[in-house]
Design a protein around this motif. Sequence first.
Motif, PDB file in Angstrom:
ATOM      1  N   GLN A 138       0.714  -1.347  -0.083  1.00  0.00           N
ATOM      2  CA  GLN A 138      -0.123  -0.019  -0.089  1.00  0.00           C
ATOM      3  C   GLN A 138       0.753   0.997   0.078  1.00  0.00           C
ATOM      4  O   GLN A 138       0.414   2.203  -0.248  1.00  0.00           O
ATOM      5  CB  GLN A 138      -0.926  -0.025   1.298  1.00  0.00           C
TER       6      GLN A 138
ATOM      7  N   CYS B 105     -10.560   0.138   3.849  1.00  0.00           N
ATOM      8  CA  CYS B 105      -9.319   0.192   3.360  1.00  0.00           C
ATOM      9  C   CYS B 105      -8.822   1.381   3.042  1.00  0.00           C
ATOM     10  O   CYS B 105      -9.552   2.323   2.472  1.00  0.00           O
ATOM     11  CB  CYS B 105      -9.179  -0.874   2.390  1.00  0.00           C
ATOM     12  N   LEU B 106      -7.536   1.679   3.545  1.00  0.00           N
ATOM     13  CA  LEU B 106      -6.969   3.107   3.160  1.00  0.00           C
ATOM     14  C   LEU B 106      -6.709   3.323   1.833  1.00  0.00           C
ATOM     15  O   LEU B 106      -6.535   4.303   1.127  1.00  0.00           O
ATOM     16  CB  LEU B 106      -5.570   3.188   3.952  1.00  0.00           C
TER      17      LEU B 106
ATOM     18  N   HIS C  47      -7.002  -9.330   6.178  1.00  0.00           N
ATOM     19  CA  HIS C  47      -6.992  -8.127   5.123  1.00  0.00           C
ATOM     20  C   HIS C  47      -5.772  -7.865   4.876  1.00  0.00           C
ATOM     21  O   HIS C  47      -5.535  -7.744   3.589  1.00  0.00           O
ATOM     22  CB  HIS C  47      -7.769  -7.149   6.152  1.00  0.00           C
TER      23      HIS C  47
ATOM     24  N   HIS D 138      -3.599  -8.232   1.043  1.00  0.00           N
ATOM     25  CA  HIS D 138      -2.991  -7.172   0.390  1.00  0.00           C
ATOM     26  C   HIS D 138      -1.605  -7.816  -0.041  1.00  0.00           C
ATOM     27  O   HIS D 138      -0.993  -7.417  -1.171  1.00  0.00           O
ATOM     28  CB  HIS D 138      -2.568  -5.858   1.146  1.00  0.00           C
TER      29      HIS D 138
HETATM   30 NI    NI Z   1      -6.395  -2.508   3.142  1.00  0.00          NI
END
Ligand code: NI
Length: 177
Positions: free
Chosen positions: A54, A102-103, A144, A148
């Motif tokens: 991310q 989610c960011l 989660h 990712h």
């Molecule tokens: Ni996320």
Amino acid sequence: MSILKVARLGNPVLRRVAENLPPDQLSSPLLQKLIDDMIDTMREYDGVGLAAVQVHEPKQVAVLEVADNPRYPQKARVPLSVLINPKITPVSEEMEEDWEGCLSVTELRGKVPRYKSIRVQALARDGKELDFVASGFHARVIQHEWDHLNGKVFLDRMSDLSTLTHLQEFARYWAEK
Ligand code: NI
């Protein structure tokens, strides 16, 4: 401390499978700085977890922490943890649905089925081997973040998209009172 830029849905980095980190690289100052910056970034944006992909680093590193989070009130606390090269195994086939955001998927939230209880094997940031069972929201956050690291986002795990909601509508219609 640095706040890192968070990749949003559509950025191909979110669909890459992150590379395993050789244990002898854990002491690298660059990697330790990345971990510190990931923690700062997660806290800055009120995340409960953040995976390195991310922040544009396709490495098997995730951080998580649940502590008085305004985005997830009423959730059990999870102490700050760093998981490197995590592997997860369901303890049983039992699953439950709950809300996730989610960011990288800004302004949206949806109900996602996850295993209730999982065994987690990973390395800590100092190279120590971790082996523990997580359940409930803790298990959800780890699944989660693990997703990712394998190029998946929570939308891929929803059984259907009918619960997908913008945050304003979540607060209006769906938030736990
Ligand atoms: Ni996320």
